[in-house]
Scaffold this motif. Structure first.
Motif, PDB file in Angstrom:
ATOM      1  N   LEU B  27       0.833  -1.206   0.000  1.00  0.00           N
ATOM      2  CA  LEU B  27       0.000   0.000   0.000  1.00  0.00           C
ATOM      3  C   LEU B  27       0.864   1.250   0.000  1.00  0.00           C
ATOM      4  CD1 LEU B  27      -2.915  -0.582   2.529  1.00  0.00           C
ATOM      5  CD2 LEU B  27      -3.069  -0.130   0.087  1.00  0.00           C
ATOM      6  N   GLY B  28       1.866   1.260   0.865  1.00  0.00           N
ATOM      7  CA  GLY B  28       2.729   2.428   1.007  1.00  0.00           C
ATOM      8  C   GLY B  28       3.467   2.722  -0.284  1.00  0.00           C
ATOM      9  N   LEU B  29       3.971   1.670  -0.931  1.00  0.00           N
ATOM     10  CA  LEU B  29       4.697   1.861  -2.186  1.00  0.00           C
ATOM     11  C   LEU B  29       3.758   2.400  -3.256  1.00  0.00           C
ATOM     12  CD1 LEU B  29       6.967  -1.312  -2.392  1.00  0.00           C
ATOM     13  CD2 LEU B  29       7.601   1.004  -1.759  1.00  0.00           C
ATOM     14  N   THR B  30       2.573   1.832  -3.326  1.00  0.00           N
ATOM     15  CA  THR B  30       1.618   2.259  -4.350  1.00  0.00           C
ATOM     16  C   THR B  30       1.269   3.725  -4.180  1.00  0.00           C
ATOM     17  OG1 THR B  30       0.697   0.059  -4.031  1.00  0.00           O
ATOM     18  CG2 THR B  30      -0.523   1.560  -5.462  1.00  0.00           C
ATOM     19  N   VAL B  31       0.990   4.091  -2.933  1.00  0.00           N
ATOM     20  CA  VAL B  31       0.600   5.475  -2.683  1.00  0.00           C
ATOM     21  C   VAL B  31       1.797   6.409  -2.837  1.00  0.00           C
ATOM     22  CG1 VAL B  31      -0.259   7.055  -0.938  1.00  0.00           C
ATOM     23  CG2 VAL B  31      -1.287   4.815  -1.187  1.00  0.00           C
ATOM     24  N   GLY B  32       2.956   5.956  -2.341  1.00  0.00           N
ATOM     25  CA  GLY B  32       4.137   6.810  -2.334  1.00  0.00           C
ATOM     26  C   GLY B  32       4.644   7.148  -3.718  1.00  0.00           C
ATOM     27  N   VAL B  33       4.327   6.317  -4.708  1.00  0.00           N
ATOM     28  CA  VAL B  33       4.798   6.587  -6.060  1.00  0.00           C
ATOM     29  C   VAL B  33       4.165   7.862  -6.609  1.00  0.00           C
ATOM     30  CG1 VAL B  33       4.595   5.764  -8.429  1.00  0.00           C
ATOM     31  CG2 VAL B  33       5.468   4.258  -6.675  1.00  0.00           C
ATOM     32  N   GLY B  38       1.380  10.859   0.405  1.00  0.00           N
ATOM     33  CA  GLY B  38       2.295  10.183   1.306  1.00  0.00           C
ATOM     34  C   GLY B  38       1.514   9.403   2.321  1.00  0.00           C
ATOM     35  N   GLY B  39       2.033   9.390   3.526  1.00  0.00           N
ATOM     36  CA  GLY B  39       1.408   8.634   4.593  1.00  0.00           C
ATOM     37  C   GLY B  39      -0.048   9.003   4.804  1.00  0.00           C
ATOM     38  N   ILE B  40      -0.360  10.252   4.503  1.00  0.00           N
ATOM     39  CA  ILE B  40      -1.698  10.735   4.783  1.00  0.00           C
ATOM     40  C   ILE B  40      -2.740  10.035   3.923  1.00  0.00           C
ATOM     41  CG2 ILE B  40      -3.115  12.785   4.462  1.00  0.00           C
ATOM     42  CD1 ILE B  40      -0.349  14.228   5.328  1.00  0.00           C
ATOM     43  N   ALA B  41      -2.462  10.015   2.604  1.00  0.00           N
ATOM     44  CA  ALA B  41      -3.384   9.316   1.713  1.00  0.00           C
ATOM     45  C   ALA B  41      -3.413   7.837   2.060  1.00  0.00           C
ATOM     46  CB  ALA B  41      -2.969   9.513   0.265  1.00  0.00           C
ATOM     47  N   GLY B  42      -2.246   7.310   2.398  1.00  0.00           N
ATOM     48  CA  GLY B  42      -2.173   5.900   2.756  1.00  0.00           C
ATOM     49  C   GLY B  42      -3.015   5.601   3.977  1.00  0.00           C
TER      50      GLY B  42
END
Lengths: 364, 693
Positions: B27-33, B38-42
């Motif tokens: 999840l973090g990688l998908t969102v972080g791309v 960042g963490g917020i959307a995640g």
């Protein structure tokens, strides 16, 4: 500030919006398949955000039709940006609600030029209050509030987030007690204030109830801090009483009486009380536009009443929200009015005080 | 401690834990791309699942998510020059030039390896550090934090390379712009131009993207060739890992640095990558490659920024004070899970602390491993014709900028800062210096204000202050000595285009085109007849003088605006303003009276030969057109129409192809909007008719 004009424009806007989209108004309070947006005018991770995110899933579960409730953070301007946006855009259909906080209430009360919202255009769905405890460094050598007279000459240092922030409540309280407190402005948050207290840079501080229980009680147990009093809380008639979370601590009114030898009164006290109410017992308000139909409001109120008995809610609440109850209906209405309908005399007094004591002008 | 450690390892080693951690990582990688997310959307994505999960699994998912965001945002930093978050801004400086040289896969692999190193070293340090962290963190009072900000600012000297005056002016301008909004001491508003949006100051993400990504996109658009100049990839990911092994000591140092700085609440995340970058430039013997694709410039910030998240755990867990944005989210998640941060985390809950610390390390291993595998295929993006890639990048940076405060003004600010970035790049004013000034201005002002009130001059007697002061002096001294020796010019100033135009004044660029290029610019004819000095015609300083004047004008406005407030609110901007004006005066003087072929006198428009193609303003107009269309029709509609138009007209794609690509992108954004609960800009159309996407 021209509150009247602004509100008239908003009402007109809402009316036009309603005309343009007649289907947007729900005929009966049924949210099946709908997405409800809970606008939180603060950053993710803060107190208001936690409050909103804690409530969202329960609203989702208990509102008729089990809508999806999403939290939408619109930070900026210490919550003014998000509240302005809500005022400009929200339709009276219960699909967009706003979670305000003391930081939304205070600039409104003080007539901040950036404020383009008016609490009279909204109605309250739910209110949640908190309290706070004032504590001092044990190095001052006092064990409770009765020692305050002994250290009256001692310079105390308090860290404030800014003259017009929620911290005006403690700063004014110290003034009312005649304490020799030097206020240091520019602390970035209450957490940072506590950290500075722990470093020994400050020696008087207050924390809201949950933060106090979580972070200050260990300091007291270690012998580093001494609690003095709580702000207190309101009873059903709106009178100041001891905070049920801290039954052993006197409330601010008691300490005032002990210091001055008479019951609190006067314009300074009334001003403190007004801003205290807006800042603590009414700290978090969930609101919708005033034109929102009664059945929609009732659906929210019923949902809150129902989920307050949910075992999962009860289990999670102490950590997320603390000991205070989230109220709705008439109780919420009373708090809402106390917090947002502050007498002009109190506001004028506070403005003068800020100008005289801190040379702070409230122009934009 | 050992007992807690074994309990933590037992927690970690369960299949369930690793599984949930893995879900969080993916999840973090998908969102972080996505740049800007960042963490917020995640967290919003994760939130619905957190309820009803047991604490350990939920915590694992949360950590997995938070840990890898500084890993995956490296993709856009390196490949496209778009800093995905504040943590990866320094990575852009050398990472992007490497991509331009076709070494994207190598740069990415090195970055991910360094991230992994940072994560592991961070966890190792924390395992021991946690015992003494509480008293240590408490020794950092406001005076020490102020000195740390000063140390950060002293990096300006290192990062401005040969053009020290220009570096100082850029930093001063950055600090002035960083002072926009509420004064930390009094909350009074200054330099706001009466615009509500500026009351909070400009968002860091917008400034980072505007300064770094925006000018590069414009530059590449004019050249119209792929990011990788040859259109193919040369370096492989194995090379990147070899670089990591060769520079292992550097990575260890920067990891330790990142952990410690990350652990200091109040300064934390935003500068850690710059301090690491400044460090590597300072200690390197051969500095000539920095800013042009030195792999060490990627390794240093990347090992520091992942280690920082581990360090950031300390104030978060021990004091309940988040050290960074991601940690604020993490803390919010912890509260919802009923875990209470506080002193108990080092005593009765020590096993939980260790579980969190080592979960973070494990998540780094998983995340970096996945990313290294993906590095090569994703690096192929740099071989695409830029006219195909550019419109999507423009839409992407707009999306990222908008996530800063979710206001259309974010896009306007992007255009404004982008314009500044373009000019800084053109005249080789150090953009990193500008950014450091911007980031540190509020920190320096705020802590100075507090320290002065707490300690007065006594603050100079505090041991912590003295130690940091000594480090600062040594660092400035070393920097100054290098400049004086004239040894190996550090090219970290703006020009990362890798064209060899860095030398300035055409003297060193040696690409033969220098002499003739002037003819393209308007004022050139007059100047071209001037004294030729054998290595190309001298650079007309007038555009530069105009920019110096504009800078001075902005500073004067800032000073005038601040002076209407109380002393605590004007002191800082006025001091900075005077310093900046002095630097401007020096630059102006050198431009007018100095040797016309002096190092300071540099104008890329007259040197690099790019002026022959389409102009900067034409590219700028395309981007501004997109912003205007968004304001009118909202992001989804605007991006669909604008992408189709761009692909058809600029990339000369067939109509069907253009439409299909544009539609796919818009559908993608719609999907992101609904899946990640992300907001997209709304235009007038959406305000009038609420139900239009």
């Amino acid at each position: 500030m021209t509150v009247k004009q602004a509100s008239r424009r908003d009402v007109l806007g809402a009316a036009l919006a309603a005309l343009a989209l007649p289907g947007a108004n729900l005929r009966a309070a049924d949210f099946s398949g709908r997405v409800i947006e809970m606008l939180i005018p603060f950053k993710e991770g803060g107190g208001s955000d936690t409050w909103g995110r804690f409530n969202a899933p329960y609203l989702s579960r208990y509102l008729p039709g089990r809508p999806t409730v999403v939290v939408r953070n619109v930070p900026g301007g210490g919550s003014i940006t998000g509240a302005n946006r809500f005022a400009a855009r929200a339709r009276p259909d219960g699909l967009t609600v706003l979670g305000t906080s003391a930081s939304t209430q205070f600039p409104y009360l003080m007539g901040d030029p950036r404020v383009r919202y008016d609490y009279r255009d909204w109605r309250v769905l739910m209110a949640y209050g908190t309290g706070g405890v004032v504590y001092v460094s044990s190095r001052l050598g006092i064990t409770d509030h009765t020692g305050l007279a002994r250290i009256a000459a001692e310079p105390l240092l308090y860290g404030s987030q800014g003259p017009t922030s929620l911290d005006l409540v403690p700063v004014l309280a110290f003034k009312l007690l005649g304490l020799n407190v030097r206020t240091i402005f520019g602390i970035s948050g209450r957490g940072a204030g506590r950290l500075a207290f722990e470093r020994g840079e400050l020696n008087i501080d207050y924390q809201t109830s949950t933060a106090y229980l979580r972070n200050v009680v260990p300091l007291i147990e270690q012998g580093d801090a001494v609690p003095l009093f709580s702000w207190g809380t309101l009873d059903d008639e709106g009178g100041l009483v001891r905070d049920p979370s801290f039954p052993d601590l006197p409330h601010f009114g008691e300490v005032y009486e002990a210091v001055h030898g008479r019951a609190p009164s006067g314009i300074a006290w009334e001003s403190w009380f007004a801003f205290f109410t807006a800042g603590f017992p009414a700290q978090k308000l969930l609101v919708a536009p005033r034109e929102t139909p009664d059945d929609v409001v009732l659906a929210y109120e019923d949902a809150v009443r129902a989920y307050r008995r949910d075992p999962e809610y009860l289990a999670g609440k102490p950590a997320a929200l603390g000991a205070y109850e989230q109220v709705t209906g008439a109780a919420a209405q009373t708090i809402y009015e106390l917090a947002t309908d502050v007498p002009q005399s109190a506001i004028a007094w506070v403005r003068d005080w800020l100008r005289d004591d801190f040379r702070v002008s409230l122009e934009g | 401690m050992l007992e807690a450690l074994t309990a933590a390892i037992a927690n970690l080693a369960t299949v369930e834990h690793v599984l949930f951690l893995g879900v969080g990582v993916v999840l973090g990688l998908t969102v972080g791309v996505f740049p800007g997310l960042g963490g917020i959307a995640g967290l919003s994505l994760l939130m619905p699942f957190l309820y009803g999960m047991d604490t350990v699994s939920a915590l694992a998912m949360l950590i997995g998510l938070v840990a890898v965001i500084p890993t995956s945002d490296t993709f856009t930093s390196v490949l496209m020059g778009i800093p995905g978050s504040s943590a990866s801004q320094a990575t852009v400086l050398d990472g992007f030039p490497l991509s331009q040289q076709g070494e994207a896969a190598r740069a990415l692999a090195a970055a991910f390896g360094a991230s992994l190193c940072g994560g592991l070293v961070g966890a190792l340090i924390l395992t021991f550090f946690v015992q003494i962290a509480r008293p240590l963190i408490l020794t950092f009072g406001s005076a020490e934090l102020f000195m740390l900000a000063v140390l950060g600012l002293s990096m300006v000297g290192v990062l401005s390379g040969s053009g020290l005056w220009k570096g100082l002016a850029a930093a001063g301008l950055g600090m002035t712009i960083g002072s926009i909004g509420a004064a930390p001491a009094t909350g009074e508003f200054r330099i706001t131009f009466g615009i509500d949006y500026l009351y909070d100051g400009l968002p860091l993400v917008v400034v980072g993207i505007g300064l770094f990504a925006f000018p590069e996109i414009i530059d590449l658009l004019r050249k119209g060739r792929p990011i990788a100049s040859g259109g193919r990839l040369t370096g492989s990911w194995a090379n990147g890992l070899r670089d990591l092994v060769r520079h292992w000591a550097l990575c260890l140092r920067c990891s330790a640095l990142g952990t410690i700085i990350g652990a200091i609440p109040g300064l934390g995340g935003t500068v850690v990558d710059w301090i690491a970058y400044g460090h590597v430039v300072q200690v390197a013997k051969d500095k000539s490659g920095f800013g042009k694709g030195d792999i060490r410039g990627v390794l240093a910030p990347e090992s520091a920024n992942n280690a920082k998240e581990g360090g950031g755990l300390m104030p978060t867990l021990l004091f309940g004070i988040p050290g960074s944005g991601a940690m604020a989210v993490f803390l919010g998640g912890m509260v919802l899970l009923g875990i209470e941060a506080g002193p108990a985390m080092v005593s009765s809950d020590l096993d939980l602390t260790y579980t969190i610390v080592w979960s973070l390390a494990l998540a780094n291993v998983l995340g970096a491993g996945l990313c290294i595998v993906l590095a090569r295929p994703i690096a192929r993006l740099t071989t695409l014709p830029f006219n195909y890639l550019a419109p999507f990048m423009i839409v992407a940076i707009s999306f990222a900028a908008f996530q800063a405060t979710r206001d259309l003004m974010d896009l306007a600010a992007l255009l404004g800062v982008g314009a500044i970035g373009v000019v800084l790049k053109r005249f080789a004013w150090s953009r990193p210096a500008f950014l450091i000034g911007f980031v540190l201005a509020p920190q320096a002002e705020g802590y100075l204000n507090l320290a002065a009130q707490f300690y007065g001059w006594q603050m100079l007697l505090r041991p912590g202050v003295l130690i940091i002061l000594a480090i600062t002096v040594v660092s400035v001294f070393l920097g100054a000595r290098q400049v004086r020796r004239g040894a190996a010019t550090v090219a970290v100033d703006s020009d990362v285009s890798g064209d060899g135009a860095v030398g300035g004044a055409g003297a060193a660029s040696g690409d033969g085109a220098v002499g003739g290029t002037g003819a393209a610019s308007g004022a050139a004819a007059i100047r071209a007849t001037g004294a030729a000095n054998g290595s190309g015609s001298p650079v007309d300083p007038r555009p530069q003088l105009a920019f110096v004047a504009v800078t001075a004008g902005m500073v004067v406005y800032a000073v005038a605006s601040s002076l209407q407030r109380s002393p605590l609110a004007w002191m800082f901007p006025v001091i900075i303003g005077i310093a900046t004006l002095l630097a401007c005066l020096a630059i102006g003087g050198l431009l007018v009276f100095g040797a016309p072929d002096g190092k300071l006198n540099f104008d890329a428009e007259q040197a690099s030969g790019t002026a022959a193609g389409s102009t900067i303003s034409a590219q700028f107009a395309w981007i501004a057109g997109f912003v205007a269309a968004t304001a009118l029709a909202g992001f989804v509609i605007a991006s669909a129409l604008w992408l189709a138009l761009f692909l058809r007209l600029r990339a000369e794609a067939g109509i069907v192809r253009a439409l299909l690509l544009a539609a796919a992108a818009s559908l993608g954004f719609l999907a992101v909007e609904s899946l990640l609960v992300v907001e997209l800009p709304r235009g007038l159309v959406q305000v009038w008719w609420g139900s239009v996407p």
